[in-house]
Design a protein around this motif. Structure first.
Motif, PDB file in Angstrom:
ATOM      1  N   GLU A 177      47.675  47.891 -29.145  1.00 13.29           N
ATOM      2  CA  GLU A 177      46.658  48.702 -28.464  1.00 13.29           C
ATOM      3  C   GLU A 177      46.628  48.518 -26.948  1.00 13.29           C
ATOM      4  OE1 GLU A 177      44.596  51.005 -29.758  1.00 13.29           O
ATOM      5  OE2 GLU A 177      45.530  50.762 -31.731  1.00 13.29           O
ATOM      6  N   LEU A 178      47.227  47.451 -26.454  1.00 17.08           N
ATOM      7  CA  LEU A 178      47.166  47.188 -25.019  1.00 17.08           C
ATOM      8  C   LEU A 178      48.572  47.276 -24.422  1.00 17.08           C
ATOM      9  CD1 LEU A 178      44.781  44.067 -25.157  1.00 17.08           C
ATOM     10  CD2 LEU A 178      44.182  46.414 -24.529  1.00 17.08           C
ATOM     11  N   PRO A 179      48.674  47.545 -23.125  1.00 11.63           N
ATOM     12  CA  PRO A 179      50.010  47.663 -22.512  1.00 11.63           C
ATOM     13  C   PRO A 179      50.633  46.289 -22.268  1.00 11.63           C
ATOM     14  CG  PRO A 179      48.318  48.027 -20.858  1.00 11.63           C
ATOM     15  CD  PRO A 179      47.605  47.814 -22.153  1.00 11.63           C
ATOM     16  N   VAL A 180      50.804  45.518 -23.329  1.00  7.72           N
ATOM     17  CA  VAL A 180      51.415  44.192 -23.204  1.00  7.72           C
ATOM     18  C   VAL A 180      52.489  44.030 -24.262  1.00  7.72           C
ATOM     19  CG1 VAL A 180      49.323  43.148 -22.262  1.00  7.72           C
ATOM     20  CG2 VAL A 180      49.720  43.056 -24.724  1.00  7.72           C
ATOM     21  N   THR A 181      53.426  43.131 -24.015  1.00 10.04           N
ATOM     22  CA  THR A 181      54.514  42.940 -24.970  1.00 10.04           C
ATOM     23  C   THR A 181      54.263  41.751 -25.890  1.00 10.04           C
ATOM     24  OG1 THR A 181      55.579  41.877 -23.086  1.00 10.04           O
ATOM     25  CG2 THR A 181      56.453  43.995 -23.774  1.00 10.04           C
TER      26      THR A 181
ATOM     27  N   GLY B 186      54.945  39.254 -30.701  1.00 13.07           N
ATOM     28  CA  GLY B 186      55.794  39.668 -29.585  1.00 13.07           C
ATOM     29  C   GLY B 186      56.768  38.570 -29.189  1.00 13.07           C
ATOM     30  N   PRO B 187      57.779  38.952 -28.387  1.00 15.02           N
ATOM     31  CA  PRO B 187      58.841  37.998 -28.040  1.00 15.02           C
ATOM     32  C   PRO B 187      58.373  36.854 -27.138  1.00 15.02           C
ATOM     33  CG  PRO B 187      59.148  40.104 -26.897  1.00 15.02           C
ATOM     34  CD  PRO B 187      58.010  40.298 -27.833  1.00 15.02           C
ATOM     35  N   HIS B 188      59.019  35.739 -27.258  1.00 16.46           N
ATOM     36  CA  HIS B 188      58.846  34.568 -26.377  1.00 16.46           C
ATOM     37  C   HIS B 188      57.470  33.916 -26.435  1.00 16.46           C
ATOM     38  CE1 HIS B 188      62.671  35.661 -24.718  1.00 16.46           C
ATOM     39  NE2 HIS B 188      62.206  36.767 -24.177  1.00 16.46           N
ATOM     40  N   ALA B 189      56.609  34.345 -27.381  1.00 25.32           N
ATOM     41  CA  ALA B 189      55.238  33.835 -27.367  1.00 25.32           C
ATOM     42  C   ALA B 189      55.213  32.316 -27.511  1.00 25.32           C
ATOM     43  CB  ALA B 189      54.429  34.478 -28.483  1.00 25.32           C
ATOM     44  N   ASP B 190      55.940  31.811 -28.489  1.00 20.08           N
ATOM     45  CA  ASP B 190      55.894  30.367 -28.724  1.00 20.08           C
ATOM     46  C   ASP B 190      56.503  29.605 -27.553  1.00 20.08           C
ATOM     47  OD1 ASP B 190      54.627  30.776 -31.064  1.00 20.08           O
ATOM     48  OD2 ASP B 190      56.444  30.702 -32.302  1.00 20.08           O
TER      49      ASP B 190
ATOM     50  N   VAL C 180      58.708  37.632 -17.964  1.00 16.45           N
ATOM     51  CA  VAL C 180      57.282  37.898 -17.736  1.00 16.45           C
ATOM     52  C   VAL C 180      57.080  38.498 -16.338  1.00 16.45           C
ATOM     53  CG1 VAL C 180      54.978  36.869 -17.532  1.00 16.45           C
ATOM     54  CG2 VAL C 180      56.602  35.990 -19.230  1.00 16.45           C
ATOM     55  N   ALA C 181      56.463  39.696 -16.292  1.00 25.69           N
ATOM     56  CA  ALA C 181      56.172  40.325 -15.003  1.00 25.69           C
ATOM     57  C   ALA C 181      54.680  40.284 -14.690  1.00 25.69           C
ATOM     58  CB  ALA C 181      56.655  41.770 -15.000  1.00 25.69           C
ATOM     59  N   ALA C 182      53.852  40.260 -15.728  1.00 22.37           N
ATOM     60  CA  ALA C 182      52.404  40.198 -15.524  1.00 22.37           C
ATOM     61  C   ALA C 182      51.796  39.353 -16.641  1.00 22.37           C
ATOM     62  CB  ALA C 182      51.799  41.594 -15.552  1.00 22.37           C
ATOM     63  N   CYS C 183      50.763  38.591 -16.315  1.00 25.81           N
ATOM     64  CA  CYS C 183      50.126  37.782 -17.360  1.00 25.81           C
ATOM     65  C   CYS C 183      48.617  37.746 -17.170  1.00 25.81           C
ATOM     66  CB  CYS C 183      50.714  36.371 -17.407  1.00 25.81           C
ATOM     67  SG  CYS C 183      50.643  35.510 -15.835  1.00 25.81           S
ATOM     68  N   PHE C 184      47.929  37.686 -18.296  1.00 21.31           N
ATOM     69  CA  PHE C 184      46.464  37.736 -18.314  1.00 21.31           C
ATOM     70  C   PHE C 184      45.968  36.746 -19.359  1.00 21.31           C
ATOM     71  CE2 PHE C 184      48.563  41.803 -17.821  1.00 21.31           C
ATOM     72  CZ  PHE C 184      48.137  42.203 -16.552  1.00 21.31           C
TER      73      PHE C 184
ATOM     74  N   LEU D 178      47.900  37.238 -22.719  1.00 18.03           N
ATOM     75  CA  LEU D 178      48.640  38.502 -22.821  1.00 18.03           C
ATOM     76  C   LEU D 178      49.713  38.516 -21.747  1.00 18.03           C
ATOM     77  CD1 LEU D 178      45.554  40.897 -23.163  1.00 18.03           C
ATOM     78  CD2 LEU D 178      46.908  39.880 -25.012  1.00 18.03           C
ATOM     79  N   VAL D 179      50.886  39.010 -22.124  1.00 16.70           N
ATOM     80  CA  VAL D 179      52.019  39.009 -21.208  1.00 16.70           C
ATOM     81  C   VAL D 179      52.682  40.388 -21.246  1.00 16.70           C
ATOM     82  CG1 VAL D 179      54.409  38.204 -21.156  1.00 16.70           C
ATOM     83  CG2 VAL D 179      52.544  36.540 -21.169  1.00 16.70           C
ATOM     84  N   ALA D 180      53.070  40.897 -20.076  1.00 17.50           N
ATOM     85  CA  ALA D 180      53.763  42.191 -20.031  1.00 17.50           C
ATOM     86  C   ALA D 180      55.082  42.030 -19.291  1.00 17.50           C
ATOM     87  CB  ALA D 180      52.893  43.234 -19.342  1.00 17.50           C
ATOM     88  N   THR D 181      56.086  42.784 -19.724  1.00 15.18           N
ATOM     89  CA  THR D 181      57.376  42.712 -19.044  1.00 15.18           C
ATOM     90  C   THR D 181      57.442  43.690 -17.873  1.00 15.18           C
ATOM     91  OG1 THR D 181      58.200  44.174 -20.764  1.00 15.18           O
ATOM     92  CG2 THR D 181      58.733  41.854 -20.990  1.00 15.18           C
TER      93      THR D 181
END
Lengths: 243, 247
Positions: free
Chosen positions: A32-36, A56-60, A107-111, A127-130
């Motif tokens: 639902e959100l613009p995050v990966t 999503g990828p790389h979370a751990d 990672v390009a943006a993080c929240f 939350l992380v976005a590429t």
């Protein structure tokens, strides 16, 4: 109702344990959100204990990274009790020990949003976005709601005797005030932190096969105590919850 | 009708409370308490919407009122819910006559001892952020003049909340609301701690907390935080005695 919460409710199944439910919540965030990537970090006494659930990828890897370098958005959100937003991580100078590895992972943006119930703190929703860019006001609202739900899930507080499969409002996913009053009382009786008091309440309710709401009512009415003595005989449910 | 000087004082007090970094819970709590005093009714409460269509109970003049409001936001039924949904004043001078209109809410309100109820939208132009809920014991709890006053109270509060919201750096009402609700939880936790430390009822614990905050001119949330960190103990609050209590 918020799209994220609706999605979460659609994704979950009655058999899910708390970790599975947190995973569904992360999946709902990614959908639902613009995050990966979305993950829930467990943080205690300002120490990062890795991710308990993610999608999503790389979370751990990102969770482990923050744990290892003791730096990053999750720890900052936890420490300041406020949400943290970095829409352009590669061009920022924040979290030097975290940044290079995170950027290398894409990672390009993080929240990060703190998971808190009153003064009790349990971790963060990350939350992380590429792609770089800020979250819109609507997306932030959704993320805040997700953080609230995650806090309750982490503590197993959502099963307070409610028809959990059929919530009609976000309010049904969060505990009633009396549960927080009971947590305060429990923390005095057990001489523990407020965080541990919630866990103790949940354990006692499970052992006594009563709902959290019911236990909280009895505790606040001074009918039951968490220290010493034999377990209470639980009879028929108490009637008027307004008393 | 309430007397004019009291009304004026309340409006000034509401405006004064809206300083930077004001506490949304305390502001709405003040609105509820003053509404009860000025309108001569039994109970008042405030519900606000977080902008995603969900309603939250922000303030109530009593625990009973809080319970009634929680019912309204959960069953989507009742004057306050309707006032918020439609953005219009909803009057029920006789709850007894409105049993069919609000099948879930009306019987509970009547059982709780209320005879009439009113929902006043918190609305400025096309933006409705919540509702002020007014309950009286007898029928016809509000006269016409009182209803106008209630409307004015709700409006000034709404303008205040919205202005403060724009003044804050991009913080949405949802974010303000979340912070406010979290302070509410902090206060609940502190109530439980004081109740357990001093073997008191939760309502009395709350009275002690509120009095300490008022006397020391501090925010209730900050006092609650220190109680939870055990920097203020119940014995200290008890030592101050309770207003109106005999020595």
């Amino acid at each position: 109702m918020a799209g994220m919460v609706r999605r979460f409710l659609d994704l979950r199944s009655p058999d899910d344990d708390p970790v599975a439910e947190l995973t569904r919540l992360c999946e709902a965030c990614v959908a639902e959100l613009p995050v990966t990537t979305a993950s829930v970090s467990r943080i205690r006494d300002d120490e990062h204990h890795g991710s308990v659930a993610s999608a999503g990828p790389h979370a751990d890897a990102l969770g482990t990274l923050q744990q290892e370098v003791a730096d990053g958005p999750a720890l900052e959100a936890h420490g300041t009790r406020a949400s943290v937003s970095e829409p352009d991580l590669p061009h920022s100078d924040r979290w030097p020990r975290y940044r290079s590895d995170a950027v290398a992972a894409g990672v390009a943006a993080c929240f990060s949003f703190p998971l808190q119930i009153g003064v009790a703190r349990f971790g963060t929703l990350d939350l992380v976005a590429t792609d770089p860019g800020p979250l819109s006001a609507e997306d932030r609202t959704e993320a805040l709601l997700a953080a609230d739900v995650a806090s309750s899930l982490l503590l197993g507080l959502t099963a307070g005797g409610r028809p959990i499969g059929l919530p009609t409002s976000i309010d049904l996913l969060t505990p009633r005030p009396i549960v927080h009053q009971a947590a305060g009382m429990a923390s005095v009786q057990l001489d523990t932190s407020i965080e541990d008091a919630y866990v103790a309440l949940q354990t006692r309710a499970r052992n006594d096969h009563v709902t959290l709401d019911r236990l909280a009512q009895e505790l606040v009415a001074h009918e039951v105590s968490l220290v010493g003595g034999p377990g209470k005989e639980w009879g028929r449910p108490m009637g008027n919850p307004g008393r | 009708m309430a007397d004019q000087s009291k009304i004026t004082r309340t409006f000034v007090e509401l405006a004064d409370t809206l300083v930077e970094d004001y506490d949304l819970i305390e502001f709405t709590q003040l609105l509820a308490v003053r509404s009860v005093e000025l309108l001569g009714i039994a109970d008042a409460g405030v519900i606000l919407s977080g902008g995603q269509g969900e309603l939250q109970v922000l303030a109530s003049s009593s625990e009973l009122m809080r319970f009634m409001e929680l019912i309204e936001v959960q069953v989507d039924d009742g004057p306050c819910y309707e006032a918020w949904r439609d953005g219009e004043v909803v009057s029920s001078p006789s709850l007894e006559d409105d049993r069919d209109r609000w099948p879930k809410f009306a019987p509970l309100a009547i059982d709780a001892g209320f005879g009439s109820a009113y929902g006043i939208p918190m609305r400025v132009r096309d933006q409705c952020i919540g509702a002020l809920n007014l309950f009286a014991e007898g029928p016809h709890g509000l006269e016409q003049g009182d209803e106008d006053l209630a409307r004015a109270l709700a409006e000034i509060a709404t303008i205040g909340i919205l202005n403060a919201r724009y003044a804050r750096d991009k913080a949405t009402l949802a974010e303000q609301l979340q912070t406010a609700l979290n302070s509410r939880v902090t206060i609940e936790q502190a109530k439980g701690i004081v109740a357990a430390q001093a073997d008191l009822e939760v309502a009395d614990a709350f009275a002690l907390l509120r009095q300490h905050a008022r006397r020391n001119n501090r925010r209730l949330t900050d006092v609650a935080g220190e109680v939870i960190e055990r920097r203020i103990r119940a014995t200290e609050l008890m030592g101050e005695g309770l207003d109106g209590a005999h020595p």
